[in-house]
Write an enzyme that holds these catalytic residues in place. Sequence first.
Site, mmCIF file in Angstrom:
data_model
loop_
_atom_site.group_PDB
_atom_site.id
_atom_site.type_symbol
_atom_site.label_atom_id
_atom_site.label_comp_id
_atom_site.label_asym_id
_atom_site.label_seq_id
_atom_site.Cartn_x
_atom_site.Cartn_y
_atom_site.Cartn_z
ATOM 1 N N GLU A 150 0.817 -1.218 0.000
ATOM 2 C CA GLU A 150 0.000 0.000 0.000
ATOM 3 C C GLU A 150 0.852 1.270 0.000
ATOM 4 O OE1 GLU A 150 -2.829 -0.342 3.179
ATOM 5 O OE2 GLU A 150 -3.840 -2.051 2.258
ATOM 6 N N GLU A 176 -4.451 -8.907 0.161
ATOM 7 C CA GLU A 176 -5.004 -8.578 1.479
ATOM 8 C C GLU A 176 -6.516 -8.523 1.337
ATOM 9 O OE1 GLU A 176 -2.420 -5.914 3.637
ATOM 10 O OE2 GLU A 176 -4.155 -4.941 4.537
#
Length: 986
Positions: free
Chosen positions: A573, A648
């Site tokens: 991220e 994720e």
Amino acid sequence: MFANITRTTLCLTAFSIATLMGAPLDATKTESLDWNWKFARFGKMPDGSTLPEPGKALGFATATSEEAGNPADNAVDGDKSTRWCADGGKSGEKLTVDMGRPVDVKNINILWEKQNNHLFKLESSSDGKRWTTIEDKTSGQNNSKDDTVENKSGKARYFRVTATGNNQSNWASIREITFTDAKGETIRPQAPNGGKADTPSSPGFNDKNWRSLNLPHDWGIEGPYRMELPNETGKLPWAGIGWYRKTLEIPADAKGNQFYLDFDGVMSRPKIYVNGELAGEWKYGYGSFRVDITPFLKFGQKNSIAVRVDNPPNSSRWYPGGGIHRHVWLTESNPVHIEHWGVFVKTPEITKSAAKVEVDTTVKNTTEQPVTPTVTEEILDGNKVVASVTTKGEAIPAGEKGKVTSTLTLKNPTLWTLKAPHLYKMKTIVKVGDKIIDQKFTNFGVRTIEWKPTGFYLNGERVQLNGVCQHHDLGPLGGAAHTRGYERQIEILKEMGVNSIRTSHNPPAPEVLDLCDKMGILVIDELFDMWHSAKKGQDYHNYFDEWHERDLVNFCHRDRNHPSVIAWSTGNEVPEQGNKSLHHVSQTLTDLFHREDPTRKVTAGCNDAGAARNGFADTLDVYGYNYKPWAYKAFSKDRPDQPFYASETSSCVSTRGEYFFPVDWNKSKGFFLYQVSSYDLYAPGWAYRPDVEFAAQDDNPNSAGEYVWTGFDYLGEPTPYNLDATNALNVPEGPEREKMMAELKKLGNRAPSRSSYFGIVDLCGFKKDRFYIYQAKWRPDVKMAHILPHWNWPERKGEITPVHVYTSGDEAELFLNGKSLGVRKKGKGEKDRYRLVWEDVKYTPGTLKVVAKKDGKVWATDTVTTTGKPAALTLKPDRNEINGDGYDLSYVTVAVRDAQGRMVPRSKNMLTFKVSGPVEIAGICNGDPTDFTTMANPENKNILKIKAFNGLAQVILRSRKGESGKATLQVISNGLKSAQTTVTVK
């Protein structure tokens, strides 16, 4: 060789002390340095006070004001990630540096915190009273990040910076002032007496009143929890400075050999001193590294080893721990030896009849003469040599490294598989002339891995990745590495059906990968949580440009022989996803991995919805989606040649044993009194219940699989009660993001929550209800059924109390006190595809029973019964025998039970644990994310207290090194029958 080492007990690997006394060595020797260190904390202390670091009490720098946490000395500490900051935007703030003696400074560099219009005056003085101007930039424009000024005023002891033109948006803030001489060498401030005897790095420093301890060590988990500390990092006092010291005595006849300290991980920014001299340093708290201490040793004399650890605040998004949290090793080698992590085993061609095995061995020559090594590689299957080859290398120049490549044929190889993870050993023998100068054993597996647009393939067969993300901490043991702790986690995860782990978001302890190799778990090995762009002000981004290649190379070399590792992940991220001008950072990391290991693909976890289309995906071999189940179909269509998976997923939140009513399928409900309902329906704004990801995976078979956030609960990040602005990155910009952050802020301010709710398993390793929906999906051949909630609701008589069932069957019938409440069958709808639901059950005390069927036949049953009041306690160790090595653990579960022996689900009785014999209490826990009981108390390891949480609690026993016999654990609670158990230490 180390017979006279003080403050340590040797743990030699495979060689006796008698062997070590010979010269030259026939192999590099490595021993544990975990035992008998002296330790003390400074800076921010656990109780919130501040204790000056020895040697810094005089203060090399002073200022007219200091912002809390950013003192004047930070400007001259040699660390560009720290800073001095004034406590406001007033103009005229002064920072004065005392060099401790007159120094001849040629140039002075001022590194400001930010690029801004910095106006200042720089002066020097010999007495601190009369000042000479070196540079006056108090007017005009000076839009700079750093300023270098030439000093023409001559020698001086004091230097002063006066910042002018400041305001509330531009405070005086300096990261570092660097003084250099005419040769460009740095001149550092020092105490007037030289400072040597006053600092913990000095051999003569008095540490007799410091605490004695063994490694690995995490000072943060020792607490106490403090309400005013951030809950995103666990409300624990991990920030601060720690010093570790020990003494080694190396015999005189060892002179000529090479000595190294090998650190598996130090949290964080360690500096290693040998006999008072800085021998090496590292920045990344999760990175493994080596320090060459040979030049600093005094052979035949005592040698002091000191390690300074500096954990700054605002440097992590979760609980990082603090200290030397992984193992430390002392390594002795001949002057010519195999480089650290210098053997790389590859299996480029595999058939049923034979495997081609290539071995690259890097030999390091620290002598002043060239050497020509000869390398023999032997493949061992158990103790049997099944293949061997000898290769003569080329001459390695003095002070250089050389690589010798060998090729072997392994006949009829046994493959490494998930069900049978077979491991071979490569024995590497290096000779110079006719003398063996080094030997090394390397575990490896024979297997093929392929990432295709249709998924992941192991040995040519497609494997659906049923994965979880795992943070590094071990709950009540904190960040300190414990092999048995990791092993137990993997055992529990495998029971659920997990076949893969993503090491989010950092390199794991080496033991984790060793266990995955042995236990048949695939690994996506992740390196960073951030790159050049910051997530926290004092995180690794401050070092990324200078250190990323060193960290990547060490990481890759350390882990590349593990057959369990199926891909390298460069990051998670990262903000660079959305900035095309920074995509080159991703490409650089991918290229570095390909250079160091051409056998594996490179991936990253991407939460920016646009990253799959803006060019970022082109920098990766395999694309990882974070929380984008709706995007899989389009990705397969738009990028048909690129493999992808869900890196994720879900982030469903729940608290073990907590249920709130009425039950609402709106994911934003279910949060109450800082707990989360365990109906497994609730999630923060970017997330969703497990069923959603199951459907996305089933409906998009090209996806290689998923990695759930997370397998276990972990310390810190207690979303939805977490004030963490980075969570907003998972939601597109706009009203939804603003609304989500407003809700997080409302919930997170001063919330008592200190650990996560994301785990499928709680902080103790106790299964939440969610465990069973994953087991039902990932292990469809296991006959199982699970009912939720529990059935102790005296206040809900006659009220609607929905019942959910997770089963690997395809239908089930529910009974309450023998009466059928109907049959439910799995379908394709939102509520019935992966769970069976009876929404209109009215609570009546008694027994719920479910009978699950598969293909029309009874498959599995489960019952839940209303219990009586708490009456007794029980203890159940997960292992009744442990090793007396000082590391091994026994996890003991305590349950609160009624008179009929049934666990009482809402009980919260206070428990007192007492232990005797050759063990100590390493940690206690109950799985309650709001419990402030210190879980690892260094002051008392024999008697501890904690409340049960919803019927359960945990005690972790650790053996005492070198002791054996029976250990006894007793638990007592007022009004309940006590319990006792024994554990044998061998």
